[in-house]
Enzyme design. Structure first.
Site, PDB file in Angstrom:
ATOM      1  N   ASP A  49      40.856  63.722  54.567  1.00 43.02           N
ATOM      2  CA  ASP A  49      41.300  65.051  54.989  1.00 43.02           C
ATOM      3  C   ASP A  49      41.880  64.959  56.397  1.00 43.02           C
ATOM      4  O   ASP A  49      41.592  64.015  57.145  1.00 43.02           O
ATOM      5  CB  ASP A  49      40.152  66.062  54.926  1.00 43.02           C
ATOM      6  CG  ASP A  49      39.107  65.831  56.003  1.00 43.02           C
ATOM      7  OD1 ASP A  49      38.561  64.707  56.049  1.00 43.02           O
ATOM      8  OD2 ASP A  49      38.833  66.738  56.816  1.00 43.02           O
ATOM      9  N   HIS A  96      45.270  65.135  66.095  1.00 46.88           N
ATOM     10  CA  HIS A  96      44.979  66.573  66.111  1.00 46.88           C
ATOM     11  C   HIS A  96      46.110  67.393  66.721  1.00 46.88           C
ATOM     12  O   HIS A  96      46.030  68.622  66.718  1.00 46.88           O
ATOM     13  CB  HIS A  96      43.671  66.896  66.850  1.00 46.88           C
ATOM     14  CG  HIS A  96      42.441  66.384  66.180  1.00 46.88           C
ATOM     15  ND1 HIS A  96      41.197  66.932  66.396  1.00 46.88           N
ATOM     16  CD2 HIS A  96      42.243  65.390  65.286  1.00 46.88           C
ATOM     17  CE1 HIS A  96      40.290  66.287  65.677  1.00 46.88           C
ATOM     18  NE2 HIS A  96      40.917  65.336  64.996  1.00 46.88           N
ATOM     19  N   GLU A 124      35.833  65.950  56.867  1.00 47.17           N
ATOM     20  CA  GLU A 124      35.404  65.574  58.217  1.00 47.17           C
ATOM     21  C   GLU A 124      36.012  66.468  59.276  1.00 47.17           C
ATOM     22  O   GLU A 124      35.332  66.898  60.212  1.00 47.17           O
ATOM     23  CB  GLU A 124      35.774  64.112  58.472  1.00 47.17           C
ATOM     24  CG  GLU A 124      35.107  63.505  59.713  1.00 47.17           C
ATOM     25  CD  GLU A 124      35.860  63.769  61.004  1.00 47.17           C
ATOM     26  OE1 GLU A 124      35.253  63.625  62.085  1.00 47.17           O
ATOM     27  OE2 GLU A 124      37.053  64.144  60.950  1.00 47.17           O
ATOM     28  N   GLU A 125      37.287  66.786  59.139  1.00 44.88           N
ATOM     29  CA  GLU A 125      37.964  67.557  60.177  1.00 44.88           C
ATOM     30  C   GLU A 125      37.491  69.005  60.245  1.00 44.88           C
ATOM     31  O   GLU A 125      37.648  69.657  61.284  1.00 44.88           O
ATOM     32  CB  GLU A 125      39.482  67.530  59.965  1.00 44.88           C
ATOM     33  CG  GLU A 125      40.107  66.142  60.039  1.00 44.88           C
ATOM     34  CD  GLU A 125      40.073  65.533  61.433  1.00 44.88           C
ATOM     35  OE1 GLU A 125      39.413  66.108  62.327  1.00 44.88           O
ATOM     36  OE2 GLU A 125      40.696  64.485  61.628  1.00 44.88           O
ATOM     37  N   HIS A 159      38.179  58.858  56.282  1.00 46.06           N
ATOM     38  CA  HIS A 159      38.273  60.189  55.666  1.00 46.06           C
ATOM     39  C   HIS A 159      39.724  60.478  55.333  1.00 46.06           C
ATOM     40  O   HIS A 159      40.643  60.057  56.055  1.00 46.06           O
ATOM     41  CB  HIS A 159      37.660  61.287  56.547  1.00 46.06           C
ATOM     42  CG  HIS A 159      38.327  61.518  57.865  1.00 46.06           C
ATOM     43  ND1 HIS A 159      39.456  62.309  58.014  1.00 46.06           N
ATOM     44  CD2 HIS A 159      38.027  61.084  59.121  1.00 46.06           C
ATOM     45  CE1 HIS A 159      39.802  62.355  59.290  1.00 46.06           C
ATOM     46  NE2 HIS A 159      38.961  61.613  59.985  1.00 46.06           N
TER      47      HIS A 159
END
Length: 456
Positions: free
Chosen positions: A96, A429, A163-164, A94
Site C-alpha cells: 500500500d 510521502h 501500513e501507510e 508493504h
C-alpha cells in the site's frame, strides 16, 4: 566457489535483472493501492496484493496467499521451508502507498513509472514498492545461481496492505499467527540509506501518536459583519491552540513531554539536510538542537491537515467549528500511551475562550530500537561491504513502524534489521517520489549475499 567469485556472479545476475526490476516496479506503481476506500477503490489494493503473491509464487515460495487482517486489509504471505539446520529469514515490505496529495505538484504521472535524470518517479517507487522489487530481484538472482538447488535458508515474505494508514491490521494479525511467520532474522525493508551509496542500518524509530482535534464555539455560522469581534471564531481558536505546540524556535512544546534529548550517533549535516528536505533559501531549520537531535532524539509535532472553509467559496461568516489532524512523533524511551495523555491534557488546557474541544485518538505506535551483534547482523554487515564496497553505518529514523515492536514481542529471540531503498532524495510521502535504481540494484545484491551467507 570463493566469496569473491560468488559476489561477482550475483552482482552480474542482479545487474542483468534490472530491466525486469524496472518492469515489475512499473506494474506495481500502476496499482493505485491507497488503503483508504474513501479515496481509491479497494480493488486497487487487491490487485496489487495478488500481483505480489503471484510474483513470489513464481520464485518457488509455496503457500503464497492473501490473509485478511483485522482492519480488513490483506497481507501477502509466501514461504519457502528452511533446509535442515538452516535458519529462516522473514522479508518484510508493504504494497500500500500514501495518497498522491496534490496531483498538480507532480512533474510526472503519479501512477506511471517515469525515468528522469537517472531516477525513477511515481507514487510508491521507493515506499515501499521499490523494496518489494528489491526482494524479488534478490531472490531471482539467487535462484539463477543455484543450479536447480533450493534456497540455502528458509524464506518467509510478508507484504502488508495497510501500513501507510496506520490502522494496525498486520500488528493485530502477527501474534495469532506466530507459527506462520516465525523466523530467526527479520529484514524490515521499509527504510533507507543515509545517502545514495552509503549502506546504512536504521537503529531507532520514533513512535507516533495521531489525534483529531475539533474545536467548537457556536451553534452555527454567523455573519462576520454583524457578529465579528465578540462572537468566538472556531478557526481562530484552533489556530491559537495549534500555536501552543511549538515555541518561537520551532521546538515542540507539549507541556510535560521532554524535548531536550541528544542524539549520540551519526550527525546529519545541516547543509545536507537543507538540500535533502528542499528547505527554501533564507528559511531556518527548526529547534534548538542539532538536526540529528531534532529528527531522532526529540519529539516532533506536525499538523497533518486542517478542516476549515477553503479560500475559494468561503463566505463572510464566523465559523462554528474547525478540526485538525495532529501527528506527534516520539523518540525511543517514550511511552505512546503516556504521550497521548500528555498531548490530550495540553490541548484541553490550552484551548482558548472556553471553547469546546473534542480529541479523538486515531492511532498510536511505540518507538523502537534494534539490536546489534548476532550472526544475522554480522552477515548483513559483510553483505553490505561486499555490495557497496564500504562498511555500513547506522542512523536513526524519524518515521514509525509499530510492527517492529510487535515482531520483537512475538519473536524475542529473532534479530531485526531495518534497511531499504528509501534514502532522503526519494521524498517519500510527498509529491515527486522517486528512487535511485542503483539503490535497488545494490540492496538486491546485499540481500542475495546475505541469504547465501547467513547461518545460525
Amino acid at each position: 566457489m570463493t566469496d569473491d567469485a560468488r559476489t561477482a556472479e550475483l552482482r552480474a545476475q542482479v545487474r542483468s535483472l534490472m530491466p525486469r526490476a524496472k518492469a515489475d516496479l512499473a506494474q506495481l506503481v500502476s496499482y493505485r493501492s491507497v488503503a483508504d476506500a474513501r479515496q481509491f477503490p479497494p480493488a486497487e489494493c487487491h490487485r496489487a496484493a495478488q500481483w505480489v503473491a503471484d510474483a513470489f509464487a513464481e520464485l518457488g515460495l509455496s503457500d503464497a496467499d492473501l490473509h485478511e487482517t483485522p482492519d480488513g486489509s490483506a497481507a501477502v504471505v509466501a514461504r519457502y521451508p528452511a533446509p535442515a539446520g538452516a535458519p529462516t529469514v522473514l522479508l518484510y515490505c508493504h504494497y500500500d502507498v500514501q495518497p498522491p496529495l496534490d496531483d498538480a505538484a507532480w512533474r510526472t504521472p503519479v501512477w506511471e513509472l517515469t525515468e528522469h535524470d537517472g531516477r525513477w518517479y511515481g507514487r510508491g517507487v521507493a515506499d515501499c514498492k521499490g523494496n518489494i522489487v528489491t526482494h524479488l530481484t534478490a531472490l531471482r538472482a539467487l535462484r539463477n545461481t543455484l543450479d536447480g538447488n533450493g534456497y540455502p535458508v528458509g524464506i518467509t515474505v510478508v507484504a502488508e496492505g495497510s501500513e501507510e494508514q496506520g490502522t494496525g491490521g498486520l500488528e493485530a494479525f502477527v501474534p495469532g499467527h506466530a507459527d506462520l511467520l516465525r523466523a530467526d532474522a527479520l529484514v524490515i525493508a521499509d527504510c533507507g540509506n543515509f545517502a545514495v551509496g552509503v549502506p546504512t542500518f536504521t537503529q531507532t524509530l520514533r513512535g507516533n501518536v495521531n489525534v483529531l482535534v475539533t474545536v467548537e464555539t457556536l451553534s452555527g455560522p454567523v455573519h462576520s459583519g454583524m457578529f465579528g469581534g465578540a462572537a468566538p471564531d472556531a478557526v481562530a481558536a484552533l489556530i491559537h491552540l495549534l500555536a501552543t505546540l511549538r515555541d518561537a524556535d520551532g521546538n515542540t512544546t507539549v507541556a510535560g513531554l521532554p524535548a531536550d534529548q541528544v542524539w549520540d550517533g551519526v550527525q546529519y549535516p545541516a547543509d545536507q539536510f537543507r538540500a535533502d528536505a528542499g528547505v527554501l533559501d533564507g528559511v531556518g531549520l527548526l529547534g534548538g538542537g542539532t538536526v540529528s537531535d531534532m529528527l531522532w532524539a526529540r519529539p516532533a509535532l506536525t499538523v497533518l491537515g486542517i478542516d476549515v472553509p477553503p479560500v475559494v467559496g468561503s463566505a463572510a461568516a464566523i465559523q462554528p467549528s474547525a478540526r485538525a489532524r495532529l501527528n506527534l512523533r516520539i523518540p525511543p524511551g517514550a511511552d505512546p500511551d503516556a504521550a497521548l495523555k500528555t498531548l490530550t491534557a495540553h490541548l484541553e488546557s490550552q484551548v482558548p475562550w472556553g471553547a469546546r474541544v473534542h480529541i479523538e485518538t486515531e492511532g498510536t505506535g511505540s518507538p523502537f530500537r534494534s539490536g546489534t551483534g548476532g550472526p544475522a547482523r554480522r552477515a548483513m554487515e559483510d553483505a553490505f561491504a561486499a555490495a557497496y564496497g564500504r562498511a555500513a553505518t547506522t542512523e536513526g529514523q524519524g518515521g514509525s513502524i509499530p510492527l517492529c515492536n510487535v515482531f520483537a514481542d512475538t519473536f524475542p529471540d529473532a534479530e531485526i534489521m531495518l534497511i531499504g531503498v528509501e534514502e532522503p532524495k526519494c521524498l517519500i510521502h510527498a509529491p515527486n517520489e522517486s528512487v535511485d535504481p542503483g539503490e535497488i540494484e545494490h540492496m538486491a545484491l546485499t540481500e542475495a549475499l546475505f541469504l547465501t551467507s547467513y547461518t545460525r
